[in-house]
Scaffold this active site. Structure first.
Site, short mmCIF file in Angstrom:
data_model
loop_
_atom_site.label_atom_id
_atom_site.label_comp_id
_atom_site.label_asym_id
_atom_site.label_seq_id
_atom_site.Cartn_x
_atom_site.Cartn_y
_atom_site.Cartn_z
N HIS A 46 0.85 -1.19 0.00
CA HIS A 46 0.00 0.00 0.00
C HIS A 46 0.89 1.24 0.00
O HIS A 46 2.03 1.19 0.50
CB HIS A 46 -0.89 0.03 1.25
CG HIS A 46 -2.02 -0.97 1.21
ND1 HIS A 46 -3.08 -0.94 2.09
CD2 HIS A 46 -2.23 -2.03 0.38
CE1 HIS A 46 -3.92 -1.94 1.81
NE2 HIS A 46 -3.41 -2.61 0.78
N GLU A 48 1.01 3.90 1.76
CA GLU A 48 1.53 4.36 3.06
C GLU A 48 2.71 3.51 3.52
O GLU A 48 3.72 4.02 3.99
CB GLU A 48 0.43 4.27 4.14
CG GLU A 48 -0.81 5.09 3.88
CD GLU A 48 -1.91 4.29 3.21
OE1 GLU A 48 -1.64 3.60 2.21
OE2 GLU A 48 -3.05 4.37 3.70
N CYS A 76 -6.08 2.09 5.76
CA CYS A 76 -6.76 0.86 6.17
C CYS A 76 -6.20 0.42 7.52
O CYS A 76 -5.31 1.06 8.07
CB CYS A 76 -6.55 -0.23 5.12
SG CYS A 76 -4.85 -0.87 5.07
N CYS A 79 -2.32 -0.19 7.39
CA CYS A 79 -1.54 1.04 7.31
C CYS A 79 -1.65 1.86 8.59
O CYS A 79 -0.69 2.48 9.02
CB CYS A 79 -1.97 1.85 6.10
SG CYS A 79 -1.53 1.02 4.55
ZN ZN Z 1 -3.46 0.32 3.60
#
Ligand code: ZN
Length: 141
Positions: A46, A48, A76, A79
């Site tokens: 992801h 991040e 999410c 993260c």
């Molecule tokens: Zn994430």
């Protein structure tokens, strides 16, 4: 956030989410990333997580105290956990993620009082621009 949006624009076949880690001076970019799950086959890739990894590699320290992570979409749960672990002081995000957000929408992992580190959260920065990118991506056949 403009830099994070530019990162999101480079996501290719991945969901267009971009993130940057700013140094304590709030100007220097220590790390940047966009989603690379499709590109790399890595479920944890992801924006991040990639931005945090690059910032930590650049500073040589996993502790990113004083830093700010700016991301186009609400983080999410994974993260949000990574943000707490990295000790960033501030999380700035654009669009809310009502289906999977963990920074105020569905959960609030980053500000959970049971955790020993709770970054400040600023949401809604250029939210429409951030959301528009995602809407366009999911509308494209
Ligand atoms: Zn994430």
């Amino acid at each position: 956030m403009r830099l994070a949006l530019a990162e999101a624009g480079q996501a290719g076949d991945d969901v267009p989410v971009g993130a940057v880690v700013l140094a304590p001076d709030a100007v220097t970019v220590l790390g940047a990333g966009h989603n690379e799950r499709e590109a790399t086959g890595d479920p944890t890739a992801h924006a991040e997580v990639l931005a945090l990894r690059r910032a930590a590699a650049r500073t040589g320290d996993w502790r990113l105290s004083g830093c700010t992570l700016v991301v186009t979409l609400e983080p999410c749960t994974m993260c949000a956990g990574a943000l707490v672990q990295s000790r960033v002081d501030r999380v700035v995000y654009g669009a809310r993620d009502e289906k999977a957000g963990a920074a105020g929408s569905l959960w609030d992992v980053v500000r959970d009082r049971r955790l020993n580190h709770r970054p400040e959260v600023v949401e809604g920065v250029l939210a429409e621009d951030c959301a528009r990118l995602l809407t366009a991506f999911f509308r494209t056949p």
